[in-house]
Motif scaffolding. Structure first.
Motif, PDB file in Angstrom:
ATOM      1  N   LEU A 124       0.950  -1.488  -0.349  1.00  0.00           N
ATOM      2  CA  LEU A 124       0.214  -0.139  -0.005  1.00  0.00           C
ATOM      3  C   LEU A 124       1.133   1.342   0.136  1.00  0.00           C
ATOM      4  CD1 LEU A 124      -2.965  -0.613   2.738  1.00  0.00           C
ATOM      5  CD2 LEU A 124      -2.729  -0.429  -0.203  1.00  0.00           C
ATOM      6  N   GLY A 125       1.775   0.815   0.408  1.00  0.00           N
ATOM      7  CA  GLY A 125       2.751   2.624   0.637  1.00  0.00           C
ATOM      8  C   GLY A 125       3.185   2.810  -0.297  1.00  0.00           C
ATOM      9  N   VAL A 126       3.242   1.208  -1.243  1.00  0.00           N
ATOM     10  CA  VAL A 126       3.923   1.952  -3.158  1.00  0.00           C
ATOM     11  C   VAL A 126       3.357   2.219  -3.572  1.00  0.00           C
ATOM     12  CG1 VAL A 126       4.768   0.791  -4.859  1.00  0.00           C
ATOM     13  CG2 VAL A 126       6.146   0.031  -2.545  1.00  0.00           C
ATOM     14  N   LEU A 127       2.143   2.131  -3.454  1.00  0.00           N
ATOM     15  CA  LEU A 127       1.076   2.501  -4.417  1.00  0.00           C
ATOM     16  C   LEU A 127       0.634   4.120  -3.379  1.00  0.00           C
ATOM     17  CD1 LEU A 127      -1.407  -0.749  -4.082  1.00  0.00           C
ATOM     18  CD2 LEU A 127      -0.401   0.232  -5.881  1.00  0.00           C
ATOM     19  N   ARG A 128       0.611   4.177  -2.557  1.00  0.00           N
ATOM     20  CA  ARG A 128       0.452   5.788  -2.303  1.00  0.00           C
ATOM     21  C   ARG A 128       1.570   6.455  -2.860  1.00  0.00           C
ATOM     22  NH1 ARG A 128       1.871   5.934   3.179  1.00  0.00           N
ATOM     23  NH2 ARG A 128       1.772   4.045   3.282  1.00  0.00           N
ATOM     24  N   ARG A 129       2.275   5.939  -2.894  1.00  0.00           N
ATOM     25  CA  ARG A 129       3.076   7.187  -3.194  1.00  0.00           C
ATOM     26  C   ARG A 129       3.539   6.809  -4.502  1.00  0.00           C
ATOM     27  NH1 ARG A 129       7.513   3.750  -1.551  1.00  0.00           N
ATOM     28  NH2 ARG A 129       6.583   3.285   0.390  1.00  0.00           N
ATOM     29  N   VAL A 130       3.125   6.509  -5.159  1.00  0.00           N
ATOM     30  CA  VAL A 130       2.757   7.151  -7.227  1.00  0.00           C
ATOM     31  C   VAL A 130       1.137   7.226  -7.341  1.00  0.00           C
ATOM     32  CG1 VAL A 130       4.138   5.597  -7.784  1.00  0.00           C
ATOM     33  CG2 VAL A 130       2.159   4.348  -7.137  1.00  0.00           C
ATOM     34  N   GLY A 131       0.481   7.443  -6.063  1.00  0.00           N
ATOM     35  CA  GLY A 131      -0.390   7.560  -6.139  1.00  0.00           C
ATOM     36  C   GLY A 131      -2.011   6.608  -6.670  1.00  0.00           C
ATOM     37  N   LEU A 132      -1.396   5.225  -6.398  1.00  0.00           N
ATOM     38  CA  LEU A 132      -3.256   5.454  -7.280  1.00  0.00           C
ATOM     39  C   LEU A 132      -4.019   4.435  -6.187  1.00  0.00           C
ATOM     40  CD1 LEU A 132      -1.138   2.764  -9.287  1.00  0.00           C
ATOM     41  CD2 LEU A 132      -3.230   3.388 -10.056  1.00  0.00           C
ATOM     42  N   VAL A 133      -3.092   4.842  -5.002  1.00  0.00           N
ATOM     43  CA  VAL A 133      -4.387   4.727  -3.741  1.00  0.00           C
ATOM     44  C   VAL A 133      -3.975   6.195  -2.602  1.00  0.00           C
ATOM     45  CG1 VAL A 133      -4.655   1.922  -3.963  1.00  0.00           C
ATOM     46  CG2 VAL A 133      -3.099   3.340  -2.175  1.00  0.00           C
ATOM     47  N   SER A 134      -5.107   6.551  -2.041  1.00  0.00           N
ATOM     48  CA  SER A 134      -4.994   7.656  -1.155  1.00  0.00           C
ATOM     49  C   SER A 134      -5.787   6.675   0.304  1.00  0.00           C
ATOM     50  CB  SER A 134      -5.300   8.935  -1.219  1.00  0.00           C
ATOM     51  OG  SER A 134      -6.859   8.521  -1.601  1.00  0.00           O
ATOM     52  N   ALA A 135      -4.976   7.929   0.826  1.00  0.00           N
ATOM     53  CA  ALA A 135      -5.452   6.777   2.616  1.00  0.00           C
ATOM     54  C   ALA A 135      -5.937   7.850   3.376  1.00  0.00           C
ATOM     55  CB  ALA A 135      -4.531   6.416   3.438  1.00  0.00           C
ATOM     56  N   THR A 136      -7.253   7.599   4.135  1.00  0.00           N
ATOM     57  CA  THR A 136      -8.511   8.910   5.540  1.00  0.00           C
ATOM     58  C   THR A 136      -7.523   7.447   6.834  1.00  0.00           C
ATOM     59  OG1 THR A 136      -9.896   7.812   4.858  1.00  0.00           O
ATOM     60  CG2 THR A 136      -9.506   9.522   3.501  1.00  0.00           C
ATOM     61  N   ALA A 137      -6.865   8.542   7.826  1.00  0.00           N
ATOM     62  CA  ALA A 137      -7.088   7.815   9.272  1.00  0.00           C
ATOM     63  C   ALA A 137      -9.163   7.986   8.890  1.00  0.00           C
ATOM     64  CB  ALA A 137      -6.728   8.977   9.674  1.00  0.00           C
ATOM     65  N   GLU A 138      -8.868   7.091   9.963  1.00  0.00           N
ATOM     66  CA  GLU A 138     -10.380   6.501  10.279  1.00  0.00           C
ATOM     67  C   GLU A 138     -10.379   5.746  11.555  1.00  0.00           C
ATOM     68  OE1 GLU A 138     -14.898   5.918  10.068  1.00  0.00           O
ATOM     69  OE2 GLU A 138     -13.615   7.046   8.110  1.00  0.00           O
ATOM     70  N   GLY A 139     -10.137   6.937  12.613  1.00  0.00           N
ATOM     71  CA  GLY A 139     -10.246   5.893  14.106  1.00  0.00           C
ATOM     72  C   GLY A 139      -8.064   4.996  14.222  1.00  0.00           C
ATOM     73  N   ARG A 140      -8.741   4.789  14.381  1.00  0.00           N
ATOM     74  CA  ARG A 140      -6.890   3.481  14.162  1.00  0.00           C
ATOM     75  C   ARG A 140      -6.917   3.233  13.438  1.00  0.00           C
ATOM     76  NH1 ARG A 140      -8.295  -0.199  19.696  1.00  0.00           N
ATOM     77  NH2 ARG A 140     -10.477  -0.693  18.842  1.00  0.00           N
ATOM     78  N   ARG A 141      -7.683   3.342  12.070  1.00  0.00           N
ATOM     79  CA  ARG A 141      -7.551   2.054  10.874  1.00  0.00           C
ATOM     80  C   ARG A 141      -7.249   3.208  10.011  1.00  0.00           C
ATOM     81  NH1 ARG A 141     -13.050  -1.031  11.266  1.00  0.00           N
ATOM     82  NH2 ARG A 141     -12.235  -0.499  13.713  1.00  0.00           N
ATOM     83  N   ARG A 142      -7.177   2.585   8.729  1.00  0.00           N
ATOM     84  CA  ARG A 142      -6.393   3.652   7.967  1.00  0.00           C
ATOM     85  C   ARG A 142      -7.258   3.263   6.386  1.00  0.00           C
ATOM     86  NH1 ARG A 142      -1.405   6.325   9.091  1.00  0.00           N
ATOM     87  NH2 ARG A 142      -2.522   5.901  10.587  1.00  0.00           N
ATOM     88  N   LEU A 143      -8.705   3.481   5.812  1.00  0.00           N
ATOM     89  CA  LEU A 143      -8.762   3.446   4.679  1.00  0.00           C
ATOM     90  C   LEU A 143      -8.922   3.732   4.010  1.00  0.00           C
ATOM     91  CD1 LEU A 143     -13.573   4.515   4.029  1.00  0.00           C
ATOM     92  CD2 LEU A 143     -11.557   2.550   5.043  1.00  0.00           C
ATOM     93  N   TYR A 144      -7.964   3.018   2.859  1.00  0.00           N
ATOM     94  CA  TYR A 144      -7.436   3.264   1.362  1.00  0.00           C
ATOM     95  C   TYR A 144      -8.762   3.288   0.588  1.00  0.00           C
ATOM     96  CZ  TYR A 144      -2.752   2.748   3.187  1.00  0.00           C
ATOM     97  OH  TYR A 144      -2.044   3.086   4.213  1.00  0.00           O
ATOM     98  N   ARG A 145      -8.302   4.018  -0.881  1.00  0.00           N
ATOM     99  CA  ARG A 145      -9.253   4.091  -1.775  1.00  0.00           C
ATOM    100  C   ARG A 145      -8.576   3.953  -2.486  1.00  0.00           C
ATOM    101  NH1 ARG A 145     -14.061   6.593  -0.478  1.00  0.00           N
ATOM    102  NH2 ARG A 145     -12.668   7.184   1.397  1.00  0.00           N
ATOM    103  N   LEU A 146      -9.703   3.662  -3.826  1.00  0.00           N
ATOM    104  CA  LEU A 146      -8.629   3.012  -5.217  1.00  0.00           C
ATOM    105  C   LEU A 146      -8.385   5.173  -5.834  1.00  0.00           C
ATOM    106  CD1 LEU A 146      -7.187   1.726  -7.849  1.00  0.00           C
ATOM    107  CD2 LEU A 146      -9.548   1.622  -7.974  1.00  0.00           C
ATOM    108  N   ASN A 147      -7.524   5.286  -6.438  1.00  0.00           N
ATOM    109  CA  ASN A 147      -7.520   6.624  -7.189  1.00  0.00           C
ATOM    110  C   ASN A 147      -7.300   6.046  -8.660  1.00  0.00           C
ATOM    111  OD1 ASN A 147      -7.417   9.015  -7.935  1.00  0.00           O
ATOM    112  ND2 ASN A 147      -5.564   9.510  -6.465  1.00  0.00           N
ATOM    113  N   ALA A 148      -7.266   5.658  -9.327  1.00  0.00           N
ATOM    114  CA  ALA A 148      -7.287   4.704 -10.928  1.00  0.00           C
ATOM    115  C   ALA A 148      -7.039   5.671 -11.888  1.00  0.00           C
ATOM    116  CB  ALA A 148      -8.642   3.996 -10.922  1.00  0.00           C
ATOM    117  N   ALA A 149      -7.461   6.909 -11.554  1.00  0.00           N
ATOM    118  CA  ALA A 149      -6.483   8.150 -12.761  1.00  0.00           C
ATOM    119  C   ALA A 149      -5.300   8.172 -12.885  1.00  0.00           C
ATOM    120  CB  ALA A 149      -7.269   9.407 -12.046  1.00  0.00           C
ATOM    121  N   GLN A 150      -4.705   7.027 -11.604  1.00  0.00           N
ATOM    122  CA  GLN A 150      -2.935   7.485 -12.129  1.00  0.00           C
ATOM    123  C   GLN A 150      -3.163   5.933 -13.382  1.00  0.00           C
ATOM    124  OE1 GLN A 150      -1.320   9.775 -11.133  1.00  0.00           O
ATOM    125  NE2 GLN A 150      -2.129  10.920 -10.302  1.00  0.00           N
ATOM    126  N   LEU A 151      -3.699   5.334 -12.917  1.00  0.00           N
ATOM    127  CA  LEU A 151      -3.583   4.258 -14.685  1.00  0.00           C
ATOM    128  C   LEU A 151      -3.581   4.684 -15.904  1.00  0.00           C
ATOM    129  CD1 LEU A 151      -5.172   0.876 -12.951  1.00  0.00           C
ATOM    130  CD2 LEU A 151      -2.626   2.243 -13.370  1.00  0.00           C
TER     131      LEU A 151
END
Lengths: 119, 119
Positions: free
Chosen positions: A52-79
DNA sequence: TAAGTATATGCTCATATGGGAATATGTCAA
DNA sequence: TTGACATATTCCCATATGAGCATATACTTA
């Protein structure tokens, strides 16, 4: 000059099967937190986090803190650039005409090769 | 288990910029021999040969002996699975409607995560 | 405040990579 | 044959990777 830092671009990020699996999962089921991905993909938590870290770094996903968990969401536009690149080759297997032309070229070359030399 | 042998699949083969350049060149100008690629891509001969080797191994190009030179020809059909994979994500940036839907899903999931079970 | 849960990071290890230089291999030309 | 050309391969090196394990961080709840 040794290899260039790879995971820094979308093409490389997506070259990893598990990372594609993560993207597929996010595309199919919508935003997911890490533990959920860990369970559905049968990978260890650190492994998932790292990918997820790799994907985040290239912008393919983004994370939003949700309490102690982290919601990852697709950012397909980068594809998109990748899609555009591959699409340029689509004609090679789509249009009958091109296929024929390509085969013809192939035969010509084979023919030439056969006659120019003896192997 | 360390990393899997990478250059053994199309996604990885294509992750290398120079290899994409080679494919682009073959697509644009048709079959080319090594020295020609060396000249147009400004890479060393061994480098080009090695990249061609990778591309050949995954079936993205094929070579036909042509006297002492080797004609490399694009075999774009191998890109098809990749094209299909990326295309599955096309909707995420193409249709306005989907974009909205995606955001909605995002919100729903977030909401769910917040209220449903605790893992 | 002290457990407990969810994630991210750091470290180590085995392996993959890509480039450069040198060299092997194969082919053509005189 | 011999030497020039075209391409592939080998060796070495610096660096990137991915996995597992242990641990740091953060937030939550008892």
């Amino acid at each position: 000059m040794p290899r260039a830092p790879t995971t820094a671009d979308v093409f490389n990020a997506v070259a990893e099967p598990r990372r594609r699996a993560i993207l597929d999962e996010l595309a199919r089921r919508g935003p997911r937190d890490v533990s959920r991905l860990v369970r559905s993909l049968h990978l260890s938590q650190p492994t998932v986090s790292k990918h997820l870290g790799v994907l985040r770094r290239v912008g393919l996903v983004s994370a939003t803190a949700e309490g102690r968990r982290r919601l990852y969401r697709l950012n397909a536009a980068q594809l998109r650039p990748m899609h555009e690149w591959v699409s340029r080759f689509e004609r090679f297997w789509t249009h009958q005409l091109d296929r024929i032309k390509q085969r013809a070229e192939g035969r010509a070359a084979a023919h030439r090769a056969e006659h120019t030399t003896r192997n």
